[in-house]
Design an enzyme around this catalytic site. Sequence first.
Site, PDB file in Angstrom:
ATOM      1  N   THR A 179       0.841  -1.217   0.000  1.00  0.00           N
ATOM      2  CA  THR A 179       0.000   0.000   0.000  1.00  0.00           C
ATOM      3  C   THR A 179       0.869   1.259   0.000  1.00  0.00           C
ATOM      4  O   THR A 179       0.709   2.151  -0.844  1.00  0.00           O
ATOM      5  CB  THR A 179      -0.895   0.010   1.260  1.00  0.00           C
ATOM      6  OG1 THR A 179      -1.669  -1.183   1.277  1.00  0.00           O
ATOM      7  CG2 THR A 179      -1.809   1.217   1.290  1.00  0.00           C
ATOM      8  N   LYS A 185       6.032   2.094  12.579  1.00  0.00           N
ATOM      9  CA  LYS A 185       5.885   2.500  13.994  1.00  0.00           C
ATOM     10  C   LYS A 185       6.300   1.408  14.962  1.00  0.00           C
ATOM     11  O   LYS A 185       6.855   1.677  16.026  1.00  0.00           O
ATOM     12  CB  LYS A 185       4.472   2.989  14.318  1.00  0.00           C
ATOM     13  CG  LYS A 185       3.318   2.175  13.752  1.00  0.00           C
ATOM     14  CD  LYS A 185       3.088   2.541  12.325  1.00  0.00           C
ATOM     15  CE  LYS A 185       2.245   1.544  11.577  1.00  0.00           C
ATOM     16  NZ  LYS A 185       0.937   2.012  11.267  1.00  0.00           N
ATOM     17  N   VAL A 192       3.378   7.868  12.387  1.00  0.00           N
ATOM     18  CA  VAL A 192       2.253   8.282  13.242  1.00  0.00           C
ATOM     19  C   VAL A 192       1.320   9.194  12.460  1.00  0.00           C
ATOM     20  O   VAL A 192       1.751  10.203  11.894  1.00  0.00           O
ATOM     21  CB  VAL A 192       2.743   9.037  14.505  1.00  0.00           C
ATOM     22  CG1 VAL A 192       1.560   9.405  15.399  1.00  0.00           C
ATOM     23  CG2 VAL A 192       3.751   8.206  15.290  1.00  0.00           C
ATOM     24  N   GLY A 232      -6.570  -0.913   2.343  1.00  0.00           N
ATOM     25  CA  GLY A 232      -5.124  -0.821   2.644  1.00  0.00           C
ATOM     26  C   GLY A 232      -4.830  -0.109   3.945  1.00  0.00           C
ATOM     27  O   GLY A 232      -3.692   0.260   4.206  1.00  0.00           O
ATOM     28  N   GLU A 267      -3.129  -3.014   9.422  1.00  0.00           N
ATOM     29  CA  GLU A 267      -1.807  -3.634   9.497  1.00  0.00           C
ATOM     30  C   GLU A 267      -1.865  -5.043   8.919  1.00  0.00           C
ATOM     31  O   GLU A 267      -2.954  -5.618   8.796  1.00  0.00           O
ATOM     32  CB  GLU A 267      -1.347  -3.702  10.962  1.00  0.00           C
ATOM     33  CG  GLU A 267      -1.103  -2.356  11.605  1.00  0.00           C
ATOM     34  CD  GLU A 267      -0.096  -1.518  10.832  1.00  0.00           C
ATOM     35  OE1 GLU A 267       1.056  -1.930  10.701  1.00  0.00           O
ATOM     36  OE2 GLU A 267      -0.470  -0.441  10.334  1.00  0.00           O
ATOM     37  N   LYS A 305       2.299   3.971  18.333  1.00  0.00           N
ATOM     38  CA  LYS A 305       2.364   5.401  17.967  1.00  0.00           C
ATOM     39  C   LYS A 305       2.437   6.281  19.215  1.00  0.00           C
ATOM     40  O   LYS A 305       3.175   7.270  19.242  1.00  0.00           O
ATOM     41  CB  LYS A 305       1.149   5.762  17.111  1.00  0.00           C
ATOM     42  CG  LYS A 305       1.171   5.078  15.739  1.00  0.00           C
ATOM     43  CD  LYS A 305      -0.184   5.137  15.061  1.00  0.00           C
ATOM     44  CE  LYS A 305      -0.150   4.532  13.667  1.00  0.00           C
ATOM     45  NZ  LYS A 305      -1.479   4.329  13.093  1.00  0.00           N
ATOM     46  N   GLY A 357      -3.571   4.978   4.313  1.00  0.00           N
ATOM     47  CA  GLY A 357      -3.883   4.959   2.880  1.00  0.00           C
ATOM     48  C   GLY A 357      -2.641   5.221   2.055  1.00  0.00           C
ATOM     49  O   GLY A 357      -1.647   5.767   2.556  1.00  0.00           O
TER      50      GLY A 357
HETATM   51  P1  NDP Z   1       1.878  -4.025   2.822  1.00  0.00           P
HETATM   52  O1  NDP Z   1       1.631  -5.316   3.501  1.00  0.00           O
HETATM   53  O2  NDP Z   1       0.849  -3.506   1.894  1.00  0.00           O
HETATM   54  O3  NDP Z   1       3.266  -4.091   2.020  1.00  0.00           O
HETATM   55  C1  NDP Z   1       4.399  -4.714   2.542  1.00  0.00           C
HETATM   56  C2  NDP Z   1       5.417  -4.854   1.427  1.00  0.00           C
HETATM   57  O4  NDP Z   1       6.601  -5.418   1.958  1.00  0.00           O
HETATM   58  C3  NDP Z   1       4.968  -5.783   0.284  1.00  0.00           C
HETATM   59  O5  NDP Z   1       5.312  -5.198  -0.937  1.00  0.00           O
HETATM   60  C4  NDP Z   1       5.762  -7.064   0.512  1.00  0.00           C
HETATM   61  O6  NDP Z   1       6.109  -7.743  -0.694  1.00  0.00           O
HETATM   62  C5  NDP Z   1       7.028  -6.490   1.106  1.00  0.00           C
HETATM   63  N1  NDP Z   1       7.740  -7.457   1.930  1.00  0.00           N
HETATM   64  C6  NDP Z   1       7.276  -8.191   2.963  1.00  0.00           C
HETATM   65  N2  NDP Z   1       8.256  -8.943   3.475  1.00  0.00           N
HETATM   66  C7  NDP Z   1       9.367  -8.692   2.730  1.00  0.00           C
HETATM   67  C8  NDP Z   1      10.698  -9.159   2.758  1.00  0.00           C
HETATM   68  N3  NDP Z   1      11.116 -10.064   3.651  1.00  0.00           N
HETATM   69  N4  NDP Z   1      11.570  -8.678   1.839  1.00  0.00           N
HETATM   70  C9  NDP Z   1      11.184  -7.771   0.927  1.00  0.00           C
HETATM   71  N5  NDP Z   1       9.923  -7.277   0.867  1.00  0.00           N
HETATM   72  C10 NDP Z   1       9.044  -7.737   1.757  1.00  0.00           C
HETATM   73  O7  NDP Z   1       2.165  -2.974   3.982  1.00  0.00           O
HETATM   74  P2  NDP Z   1       1.854  -1.423   3.993  1.00  0.00           P
HETATM   75  O8  NDP Z   1       2.345  -0.802   2.763  1.00  0.00           O
HETATM   76  O9  NDP Z   1       0.442  -1.222   4.414  1.00  0.00           O
HETATM   77  O10 NDP Z   1       2.733  -0.955   5.256  1.00  0.00           O
HETATM   78  C11 NDP Z   1       4.136  -0.795   5.168  1.00  0.00           C
HETATM   79  C12 NDP Z   1       4.621  -0.090   6.425  1.00  0.00           C
HETATM   80  O11 NDP Z   1       4.005   1.195   6.516  1.00  0.00           O
HETATM   81  C13 NDP Z   1       4.257  -0.793   7.735  1.00  0.00           C
HETATM   82  O12 NDP Z   1       5.284  -0.562   8.659  1.00  0.00           O
HETATM   83  C14 NDP Z   1       2.990  -0.077   8.168  1.00  0.00           C
HETATM   84  O13 NDP Z   1       2.768  -0.131   9.550  1.00  0.00           O
HETATM   85  C15 NDP Z   1       3.291   1.331   7.744  1.00  0.00           C
HETATM   86  N6  NDP Z   1       2.167   2.212   7.509  1.00  0.00           N
HETATM   87  C16 NDP Z   1       1.108   1.791   6.753  1.00  0.00           C
HETATM   88  C17 NDP Z   1       0.070   2.653   6.453  1.00  0.00           C
HETATM   89  C18 NDP Z   1      -1.070   2.241   5.597  1.00  0.00           C
HETATM   90  O14 NDP Z   1      -1.976   3.060   5.375  1.00  0.00           O
HETATM   91  N7  NDP Z   1      -1.106   1.024   5.089  1.00  0.00           N
HETATM   92  C19 NDP Z   1       0.070   4.031   6.985  1.00  0.00           C
HETATM   93  C20 NDP Z   1       1.234   4.371   7.771  1.00  0.00           C
HETATM   94  C21 NDP Z   1       2.226   3.479   8.031  1.00  0.00           C
HETATM   95  P3  NDP Z   1       4.998  -8.334  -1.707  1.00  0.00           P
HETATM   96  O15 NDP Z   1       4.247  -7.160  -2.233  1.00  0.00           O
HETATM   97  O16 NDP Z   1       5.783  -9.011  -2.768  1.00  0.00           O
HETATM   98  O17 NDP Z   1       4.153  -9.245  -0.883  1.00  0.00           O
HETATM   99  N1  HSE Z   2      -3.035   0.460  10.352  1.00  0.00           N
HETATM  100  C1  HSE Z   2      -2.731   1.834  10.567  1.00  0.00           C
HETATM  101  C2  HSE Z   2      -4.004   2.596  10.829  1.00  0.00           C
HETATM  102  C3  HSE Z   2      -2.022   2.397   9.366  1.00  0.00           C
HETATM  103  O1  HSE Z   2      -5.086   2.063  10.539  1.00  0.00           O
HETATM  104  O2  HSE Z   2      -3.952   3.712  11.334  1.00  0.00           O
HETATM  105  C4  HSE Z   2      -1.557   3.821   9.583  1.00  0.00           C
HETATM  106  O3  HSE Z   2      -0.543   3.887  10.533  1.00  0.00           O
END
Ligand code: NDP
Ligand code: HSE
Length: 439
Positions: free
Chosen positions: A15, A107, A134, A189, A192, A207, A304
């Site tokens: 995401t 976080k 955060v 998306g 977590e 956070k 998002g």
């Molecule tokens: P996703 O699960 O959507 O994406 C995780 C990505 O990491 C995927 O592309 C996955 O690969 C890749 N991945 C997982 N394990 C490995 C590995 N061992 N080596 C290489 N790549 C790997 O997570 P998000 O994008 O939602 O979240 C990412 C971070 O951002 C987290 O720390 C989350 O807490 C934080 N965050 C998320 C928010 C949100 O709105 N979603 C908002 C703020 C923070 P593949 O695609 O091939 O499976």
């Molecule tokens: N899972 C988290 C939330 C993503 O819903 O706020 C943003 O940190």
Amino acid sequence: MENRVIKIGIAGLGTVGSGVLNLLKKNNEEISKRSGFEIKIECISASDKTKKRDCDISGLRFYSDPLEMIDKESIDILVELIGGETTAKDLVIKALKNNIHVVSANKALVALHGNEISKISNHNNSDIYYEASVAGAVPIIRIIRESLNANDINWIAGIINGTTNYILTEMLKSKKDFNMVLKEAQDLGYAEADPSFDVGGIDAAHKLTILSSLCFGIPLDFNSIHVEGIEDIELDDLNYARELGYSIKHLAIGRKNKDGIELRVHSCLIPEKRLLANVDGVKNAVVVSSDAAGPTLYYGAGAGSLATASSVASDIIDIGRKIISKSSNSIPFLSYHNDELKNKRILDINEIVSRYYLRIRVTNKPGVLADITKIFGKKSISIESILQKEDLINDTNVPIVLVTHEVLEKNIIDALKDIENLEVVKGKIVKIRIEELDS
Ligand code: NDP
Ligand code: HSE
């Protein structure tokens, strides 16, 4: 403009990672007009090379092992968007040790390993920025570290988990069932990888761990936070709260008081007239109350793809500016200089004083209310109001909704134990703290 380039590698293309790729492409020109340099994505990493993605990765060198990417590539900044504490931790530490700056949205990583990571960052003169960790798009870390840094911060309270706020809002608005709305939040998306981190309050506690260090100058300590999720909240509670003039929100609260610091994450009733009570859906909002600025409020998308990418990209730009200007980082990792971070007394949840909303399911017969109020009387707990609800589906058991005056948490817990032992009381009592957020 001189052709200056900041080379980055992005690990994690889910995401947030795909949002960062899309944003850097879409606003490429604006970014270089503002920053004075070009951000060039050199390489990327994700688990599965063949996976269909929401971003264009053609022409980028792909690694299924992000640690290999660090070894082989020459980049200025690693952008860690994998999440979790295993590979992400090894990766961030390796990058910092290799003098590569880091931007992360993780976080859990900052809250649980930030003390160690900060030392490695200082030792190697490589920075780690984590604005997106955060409140998504809301630049709350920058605000505390840079804009409120002349203030003594008294308390902070915020809706800092988009998923739970989305669930509570949609349950009330569209009357959808909890699991259905959680599934929507996952599909959008917001959640977590393990959604129990959202629903159980752990994500908000990660956070708050970060915010409390930034606000109060204490080292990161996740275990000092009292954590509750939204699992016990039912549609009835959202409706009864509204009848009483409140909204139910999942809040993270950090407050200095004369005996120590309160650090807690749980659902609360908030008076409807407060701005926080009207923050809906995936939106987050944080109030910071400090001595000079007074209360200030920050609001925006809490999760998002593009919204979070906005914060990640701003960190890349900040670090890029420092690299280009060859200036060293003058902003401490946790706002206070490392040797100024001091442990302070954190209050146990039993020591807090609050008003409470209570929903008690009882057998529908005369004298029940008297039995309950007698126990409250014995514990010196005074009742502010009572709503006795008719339950049309099951009229042998009816809910009673009570609001107490201020009472010590320990006393309410003791009273509820005795009340739950009454034969006429059915099931667990729902207890939600009431926060006025007025001082
Ligand atoms: P996703 O699960 O959507 O994406 C995780 C990505 O990491 C995927 O592309 C996955 O690969 C890749 N991945 C997982 N394990 C490995 C590995 N061992 N080596 C290489 N790549 C790997 O997570 P998000 O994008 O939602 O979240 C990412 C971070 O951002 C987290 O720390 C989350 O807490 C934080 N965050 C998320 C928010 C949100 O709105 N979603 C908002 C703020 C923070 P593949 O695609 O091939 O499976
Ligand atoms: N899972 C988290 C939330 C993503 O819903 O706020 C943003 O940190």
